[in-house]
Scaffold this motif. Structure first.
Motif, PDB file in Angstrom:
ATOM      1  N   GLU A  70       0.892  -1.211  -0.190  1.00  0.00           N
ATOM      2  CA  GLU A  70      -0.169   0.024   0.022  1.00  0.00           C
ATOM      3  C   GLU A  70       0.862   1.304   0.003  1.00  0.00           C
ATOM      4  O   GLU A  70       0.438   2.192  -0.551  1.00  0.00           O
ATOM      5  CB  GLU A  70      -0.897   0.091   1.114  1.00  0.00           C
ATOM      6  CG  GLU A  70      -2.094  -0.905   0.960  1.00  0.00           C
ATOM      7  CD  GLU A  70      -1.740  -2.320   1.338  1.00  0.00           C
ATOM      8  OE1 GLU A  70      -2.356  -3.326   1.318  1.00  0.00           O
ATOM      9  OE2 GLU A  70      -0.414  -2.503   1.874  1.00  0.00           O
ATOM     10  N   VAL A  73       1.237   3.207  -3.173  1.00  0.00           N
ATOM     11  CA  VAL A  73       0.266   4.084  -3.526  1.00  0.00           C
ATOM     12  C   VAL A  73       0.664   5.463  -2.852  1.00  0.00           C
ATOM     13  O   VAL A  73       0.433   6.550  -3.412  1.00  0.00           O
ATOM     14  CB  VAL A  73      -1.232   3.957  -2.920  1.00  0.00           C
ATOM     15  CG1 VAL A  73      -2.164   4.932  -3.387  1.00  0.00           C
ATOM     16  CG2 VAL A  73      -1.661   2.544  -4.016  1.00  0.00           C
ATOM     17  N   ILE A 139      -6.432   2.624   0.075  1.00  0.00           N
ATOM     18  CA  ILE A 139      -7.107   1.578  -0.462  1.00  0.00           C
ATOM     19  C   ILE A 139      -8.290   0.991   0.468  1.00  0.00           C
ATOM     20  O   ILE A 139      -9.316   1.252   0.049  1.00  0.00           O
ATOM     21  CB  ILE A 139      -6.105   0.347  -0.766  1.00  0.00           C
ATOM     22  CG1 ILE A 139      -5.143   0.789  -1.578  1.00  0.00           C
ATOM     23  CG2 ILE A 139      -6.838  -0.853  -1.234  1.00  0.00           C
ATOM     24  CD1 ILE A 139      -4.157  -0.295  -2.101  1.00  0.00           C
ATOM     25  N   SER A 161      -7.435   5.459  -3.750  1.00  0.00           N
ATOM     26  CA  SER A 161      -7.337   4.064  -4.411  1.00  0.00           C
ATOM     27  C   SER A 161      -8.443   3.022  -3.977  1.00  0.00           C
ATOM     28  O   SER A 161      -7.855   1.914  -3.690  1.00  0.00           O
ATOM     29  CB  SER A 161      -5.770   3.599  -4.376  1.00  0.00           C
ATOM     30  OG  SER A 161      -5.009   4.326  -5.048  1.00  0.00           O
ATOM     31  N   LEU A 191     -10.898   3.765  -8.109  1.00  0.00           N
ATOM     32  CA  LEU A 191     -10.100   3.426  -8.983  1.00  0.00           C
ATOM     33  C   LEU A 191     -11.106   3.185 -10.080  1.00  0.00           C
ATOM     34  O   LEU A 191     -10.228   3.308 -11.426  1.00  0.00           O
ATOM     35  CB  LEU A 191      -9.340   1.970  -8.697  1.00  0.00           C
ATOM     36  CG  LEU A 191      -8.132   1.952  -7.645  1.00  0.00           C
ATOM     37  CD1 LEU A 191      -7.726   0.634  -7.758  1.00  0.00           C
ATOM     38  CD2 LEU A 191      -7.107   3.303  -8.019  1.00  0.00           C
ATOM     39  N   ASN A 192     -12.149   2.743 -10.061  1.00  0.00           N
ATOM     40  CA  ASN A 192     -12.863   2.830 -11.357  1.00  0.00           C
ATOM     41  C   ASN A 192     -14.381   3.002 -11.236  1.00  0.00           C
ATOM     42  O   ASN A 192     -14.809   3.461 -10.131  1.00  0.00           O
ATOM     43  CB  ASN A 192     -12.970   1.157 -11.529  1.00  0.00           C
ATOM     44  CG  ASN A 192     -13.635   0.243 -10.581  1.00  0.00           C
ATOM     45  OD1 ASN A 192     -13.853   0.748  -9.472  1.00  0.00           O
ATOM     46  ND2 ASN A 192     -13.761  -1.076 -10.858  1.00  0.00           N
ATOM     47  N   ASP A 212      -4.876   4.936 -10.719  1.00  0.00           N
ATOM     48  CA  ASP A 212      -4.222   4.296  -9.647  1.00  0.00           C
ATOM     49  C   ASP A 212      -2.498   4.919  -9.484  1.00  0.00           C
ATOM     50  O   ASP A 212      -2.044   4.743 -10.464  1.00  0.00           O
ATOM     51  CB  ASP A 212      -3.991   2.978 -10.064  1.00  0.00           C
ATOM     52  CG  ASP A 212      -3.574   2.066  -8.853  1.00  0.00           C
ATOM     53  OD1 ASP A 212      -2.795   2.791  -7.769  1.00  0.00           O
ATOM     54  OD2 ASP A 212      -3.622   0.761  -8.903  1.00  0.00           O
ATOM     55  N   LEU A 214      -0.389   3.490  -8.274  1.00  0.00           N
ATOM     56  CA  LEU A 214       0.734   2.780  -8.104  1.00  0.00           C
ATOM     57  C   LEU A 214       1.344   2.834  -9.702  1.00  0.00           C
ATOM     58  O   LEU A 214       2.641   2.233  -9.667  1.00  0.00           O
ATOM     59  CB  LEU A 214       0.003   1.326  -8.068  1.00  0.00           C
ATOM     60  CG  LEU A 214      -0.220   0.756  -6.521  1.00  0.00           C
ATOM     61  CD1 LEU A 214      -1.114  -0.425  -6.573  1.00  0.00           C
ATOM     62  CD2 LEU A 214       1.133   0.652  -5.907  1.00  0.00           C
ATOM     63  N   SER A 338       1.107  -6.343  -5.804  1.00  0.00           N
ATOM     64  CA  SER A 338       0.983  -5.633  -6.943  1.00  0.00           C
ATOM     65  C   SER A 338       1.909  -6.272  -8.558  1.00  0.00           C
ATOM     66  O   SER A 338       2.766  -6.467  -8.291  1.00  0.00           O
ATOM     67  CB  SER A 338       1.827  -4.263  -6.581  1.00  0.00           C
ATOM     68  OG  SER A 338       2.046  -3.508  -7.918  1.00  0.00           O
ATOM     69  N   LYS A 358      -9.252  -6.012  -6.943  1.00  0.00           N
ATOM     70  CA  LYS A 358      -8.284  -5.447  -7.947  1.00  0.00           C
ATOM     71  C   LYS A 358      -8.886  -4.993  -9.124  1.00  0.00           C
ATOM     72  O   LYS A 358      -9.790  -5.715  -9.759  1.00  0.00           O
ATOM     73  CB  LYS A 358      -7.063  -6.287  -8.451  1.00  0.00           C
ATOM     74  CG  LYS A 358      -6.236  -6.403  -6.864  1.00  0.00           C
ATOM     75  CD  LYS A 358      -5.208  -5.541  -6.221  1.00  0.00           C
ATOM     76  CE  LYS A 358      -4.391  -5.988  -5.411  1.00  0.00           C
ATOM     77  NZ  LYS A 358      -3.455  -4.910  -4.837  1.00  0.00           N
ATOM     78  N   THR A 360      -6.599  -3.876 -11.948  1.00  0.00           N
ATOM     79  CA  THR A 360      -5.678  -4.078 -13.228  1.00  0.00           C
ATOM     80  C   THR A 360      -5.766  -5.424 -13.592  1.00  0.00           C
ATOM     81  O   THR A 360      -5.673  -5.674 -14.880  1.00  0.00           O
ATOM     82  CB  THR A 360      -4.386  -3.868 -12.306  1.00  0.00           C
ATOM     83  OG1 THR A 360      -4.340  -2.404 -11.929  1.00  0.00           O
ATOM     84  CG2 THR A 360      -3.447  -3.802 -13.457  1.00  0.00           C
ATOM     85  N   ASN A 407      -1.855   4.874 -18.206  1.00  0.00           N
ATOM     86  CA  ASN A 407      -2.503   4.847 -16.697  1.00  0.00           C
ATOM     87  C   ASN A 407      -1.835   5.765 -15.914  1.00  0.00           C
ATOM     88  O   ASN A 407      -2.128   5.890 -14.425  1.00  0.00           O
ATOM     89  CB  ASN A 407      -2.720   3.493 -16.138  1.00  0.00           C
ATOM     90  CG  ASN A 407      -3.801   2.666 -16.769  1.00  0.00           C
ATOM     91  OD1 ASN A 407      -4.971   2.870 -16.368  1.00  0.00           O
ATOM     92  ND2 ASN A 407      -3.748   2.053 -17.739  1.00  0.00           N
TER      93      ASN A 407
END
Length: 419
Positions: A70, A73, A139, A161, A191-192, A212, A214, A338, A358, A360, A407
């Motif tokens: 985490e 992030v 997160i 995130s 994130l989405n 993200d 990340l 990750s 997740k 991704t 991204n």
């Protein structure tokens, strides 16, 4: 429900005190031992360190990350916060994995602590001590008493995130306490779009789909010059398979099976947690000769070594640059690690099936970069299909690099909202 939560936490605090006193019964590397000892005297330690800044008017921003993953992030956010304005950063971890990797020296972070257990008294005392101007949770951290205390003090609080899925406790019959915790957050940075729609169904519209960070962190790491003479000597002229954040027995079974099946391929295995038991377990399950990084030096002869085991923390994101294929652990638990760190180097990546938390993994599978594997046979089939296909590997690399670039930039979007 809140009363039951507090009873559990208070009893947990008592149990940890007992474990700390009996820590001689646990192995030196035990994660539980490290966590229990880290909680002992923690509030006094924090008060002592922060007392040096009692009259310092510089605003404090508190970020909390569960573990080292985490922190990926948090890292680019911290960097931009420091560049943008004068502030002091307090970073807390729940897990020893994150705390031990960073607490000794990190120039961008002013204070690094374990998070004291989420009891009402600890929450009040901690916030009284650090006096945060803003708080950022990474997160999926929902510590009820800390959140309640922040809300009562009107301290702006952000969740970054976030993935809000229909499987989360908020949508369960027992999820009332967690649903109420959402009222704390000033803004959700998700994130989405699906996460935003799920928040809306709970009555929250204070969210933004920001992407993200990340990706920004992983791209920054991948572009950072890095040399590791021992790893370079081991990898020199060889095809290398990187197994990162190997977390549990299922991960280990899959990777050791693959290594034993393909003795002409060199493997770098990076356990998620370092202990003598874990390292011995890896070696026991490998047919080929394996060495731990700590056993090597510049004069080590790797001619008969098939596997190098990295027995220190914090290097994985840099080590993917030496690989041709990757497997990322944690996918047989709810906590897949990750996969972005491998993707930014253009590597095809395999992972276990529990990917609900997740965004991704599904995107990588749609692009032909990633692959869910559920068994040794499935991992071997995926690897065999890619092993001697340079054109396919080149195409995957180009697609992965384009995907990573497309991204990037989430950190700047987030900083605009935090400001």
């Amino acid at each position: 429900m809140n009363r039951l939560y507090n009873i559990i936490l208070i009893n947990g605090k008592i149990l940890l005190a007992i474990i700390a006193r009996l820590s001689f019964l646990l192995s030196t590397e035990s994660k539980l031992k490290k966590f229990a000892k880290g909680q002992q005297g923690l509030i006094k330690q924090i008060q002592a360190e922060m007392s040096c800044h009692k009259n310092n008017p510089t605003p404090v921003i508190w970020l909390h990350a569960a573990s080292l993953g985490e922190y990926g992030v948090a890292r680019p956010i911290i960097k931009q916060l420091k560049q943008r304005s004068t502030c002091r950063i307090v970073l807390t971890f729940f897990s020893p994995t994150g705390y031990e990797a960073l607490h000794i020296h990190h120039p961008e972070i002013d204070h690094i602590f374990y998070l004291p257990l989420d009891t009402p008294k600890n929450a009040r005392t901690f916030i009284d001590t650090i006096h945060p101007q803003k708080t950022i949770f990474i997160i999926s951290e929902y510590w009820i008493n800390y959140l309640n205390e922040l809300r009562m003090r009107n301290i702006p609080t952000f969740l970054i995130s976030a993935v809000i899925s229909r499987n989360a406790p908020f949508f369960k019959w027992y999820g009332g306490l967690f649903r109420s915790s959402l009222e704390t957050f000033t803004h959700f940075l998700v994130l989405n779009r699906q996460s935003g729609e799920n928040l809306q169904s709970l009555g929250y519209r204070n969210f933004s789909v920001t992407g993200d960070p990340l990706f920004d962190n992983a791209i920054a790491v991948a572009s950072t010059p890095y040399q590791n003479p021992i790893v370079e000597k081991f990898a020199c002229g060889k095809d290398v398979f990187i197994a990162g954040s190997v977390s549990d027995r299922k991960d280990l079974q899959l990777i050791c099976h693959l290594a034993n099946r393909y003795r002409d391929v060199r493997f770098i295995i990076v356990p998620h947690e370092i202990s003598e038991e874990v390292l011995n377990d890896i070696k026991f399950n490998l047919d080929g000769y394996a060495l731990c990084y700590s056993e090597c030096d510049a004069d080590t002869d790797f001619s008969d070594t098939q596997t190098l085991i990295i027995d220190y923390l914090g290097a994985l994101a840099f080590l993917y640059r030496y690989g041709k294929w990757a497997y990322v652990g944690g996918g047989f638990t709810p906590y897949l690690h990750s996969i972005i760190e491998a993707t930014v180097y253009g590597l095809p990546v395999a992972f276990g099936p529990m990917i609900q938390r997740k965004v991704t993994p599904n995107e990588l599978m749609e692009l032909g970069i990633g692959q869910v594997v559920r068994s040794e046979k499935e991992l071997e089939k995926w690897f065999e299909a890619l092993r001697n296909e340079p054109q396919q590997l080149k195409q995957i690399k180009n697609t992965a690099l384009d995907y990573s670039r497309s991204n990037s930039g989430a950190t700047s979007n987030i900083i605009q909202i935090l400001a």
